[in-house]
Design a protein around this motif. Structure first.
Motif, PDB file in Angstrom:
ATOM      1  N   THR A  27      63.268  73.107  85.660  1.00 60.17           N
ATOM      2  CA  THR A  27      61.972  73.603  85.667  1.00 60.17           C
ATOM      3  C   THR A  27      62.172  75.121  86.203  1.00 60.17           C
ATOM      4  OG1 THR A  27      61.123  71.354  86.211  1.00 60.17           O
ATOM      5  CG2 THR A  27      59.771  73.464  87.015  1.00 60.17           C
ATOM      6  N   LEU A  40      59.165  76.378  82.113  1.00 61.59           N
ATOM      7  CA  LEU A  40      59.752  75.140  81.888  1.00 61.59           C
ATOM      8  C   LEU A  40      59.408  73.960  82.684  1.00 61.59           C
ATOM      9  CD1 LEU A  40      63.369  76.646  81.158  1.00 61.59           C
ATOM     10  CD2 LEU A  40      61.741  76.069  79.259  1.00 61.59           C
ATOM     11  N   VAL A  43      62.420  70.065  81.598  1.00 58.42           N
ATOM     12  CA  VAL A  43      63.053  70.037  80.337  1.00 58.42           C
ATOM     13  C   VAL A  43      64.568  69.130  80.266  1.00 58.42           C
ATOM     14  CG1 VAL A  43      64.158  71.043  78.262  1.00 58.42           C
ATOM     15  CG2 VAL A  43      61.883  71.885  79.282  1.00 58.42           C
ATOM     16  N   GLY A  62      57.847  78.536  76.377  1.00 61.29           N
ATOM     17  CA  GLY A  62      59.235  78.712  76.875  1.00 61.29           C
ATOM     18  C   GLY A  62      60.537  78.398  76.209  1.00 61.29           C
ATOM     19  N   LEU A  66      64.033  79.167  78.255  1.00 56.77           N
ATOM     20  CA  LEU A  66      64.953  77.976  78.092  1.00 56.77           C
ATOM     21  C   LEU A  66      66.469  78.483  77.698  1.00 56.77           C
ATOM     22  CD1 LEU A  66      65.673  74.925  77.553  1.00 56.77           C
ATOM     23  CD2 LEU A  66      65.032  75.235  74.951  1.00 56.77           C
ATOM     24  N   LEU A 231      59.339  73.565  71.258  1.00 57.43           N
ATOM     25  CA  LEU A 231      58.593  73.543  72.488  1.00 57.43           C
ATOM     26  C   LEU A 231      57.070  73.866  72.364  1.00 57.43           C
ATOM     27  CD1 LEU A 231      61.320  75.740  74.600  1.00 57.43           C
ATOM     28  CD2 LEU A 231      60.811  73.218  74.700  1.00 57.43           C
ATOM     29  N   GLY A 234      56.094  74.591  77.754  1.00 60.90           N
ATOM     30  CA  GLY A 234      57.371  74.423  78.706  1.00 60.90           C
ATOM     31  C   GLY A 234      57.670  72.855  78.250  1.00 60.90           C
TER      32      GLY A 234
END
Length: 263
Positions: A27, A40, A43, A62, A66, A231, A234
């Protein structure tokens, strides 16, 4: 502190060591409480070694965050990032820098070459920074493999955009990293040069055995990858194996629909 997971199954291609990259509930939020933006949102993903993965999504989805968190360029607020079975999250800035230099390669859209250095000098820069021995024969071998064997003494201003990106790929390969992260690597190139670079990235995976993670907005670029991760807001919104240009474009058009779960 970097913790290593069990590598006993590495030779058999199974278990944690068979994964080049793993994110667990990562996150990242930017801004204060009232203006917070979650880039994020928990994930979790795992990428096998020796694969080419494209990461796609609309602006603000995001994907760049990432890449930055997975590559150690930014720290997630929570969650775990493991590269080749070793945990990257946590530790001091010095430890994080050492981790990146030993395990991660970078390819950027704007090449990030030093104008005062030659092709060969730009290529070996990561080795110099890490105070590692430079094998000149290996340098020539890699630069020849990317089509620059006759350009070792040239400087960036004597090269085309495509040739500069080839230097960036050679620089990413020279440290023999576990994962190479590419951020819009063809965004500044013409169509022919972009196609050549994408083929080189494929060779990086198939010939050199590296793992490549590429952020892109271009369905054509994504079609060169083994798989695409999408994505949205997020979060992972779907995955596509053996992507084609039309299939990727269609998936992007319907990003967020329930059908994405089964792409």
């Amino acid at each position: 502190m970097f913790r290593r997971t069990d590598r006993r199954n590495q030779d058999h291609g199974t278990g944690p060591a068979a994964e080049a990259l793993r994110l667990v509930k990562v996150t990242k939020t930017y801004g204060g409480a009232e203006n917070a933006v979650t880039a994020l949102d928990g994930v979790t993903l795992a990428l096998p070694r020796g694969t080419f993965t494209a990461v796609m999504g609309p602006s603000g989805s995001g994907k760049s965050t990432l890449l930055q968190c997975a590559a150690g360029l930014d720290r997630p607020d929570s969650g775990i990032v493991l590269v080749d079975g070793a945990e990257m999250t946590g530790g001091t800035e010095a430890e994080l820098t050492k981790f990146r230099r030993n395990r991660i390669g970078f390819i950027f859209q704007q090449y990030n070459l030093l104008d005062t250095l030659t092709v060969a000098q730009n290529t070996i820069l990561p080795l110099k920074l890490a105070r590692r021995r430079v094998n000149r024969a290996r340098v020539e071998e890699i630069l020849t493999a990317v089509g620059l064997g006759d350009r070792l003494g040239h400087r960036p201003d004597q090269l085309s955009g495509g040739q500069r990106q080839r230097v960036a790929i050679a620089r990413a390969l020279i440290t023999e990293p576990s994962v190479i992260f590419a951020d819009e690597p063809t965004g500044a190139l013409d169509t022919r040069s972009a196609r050549d670079i994408l083929r080189l990235l494929q060779e990086t995976v198939r010939v050199h055995g590296r793992t490549v993670v590429m952020v892109t907005h271009d369905p054509v670029a994504a079609s060169y990858a083994d798989s695409v991760m999408f994505l949205a807001d997020g979060r992972l919104a779907g995955e596509m194996h053996r992507p084609t240009v039309d299939a990727v474009a269609e998936a992007l058009a319907h990003l967020g629909d329930d059908v994405m779960a089964g792409v």
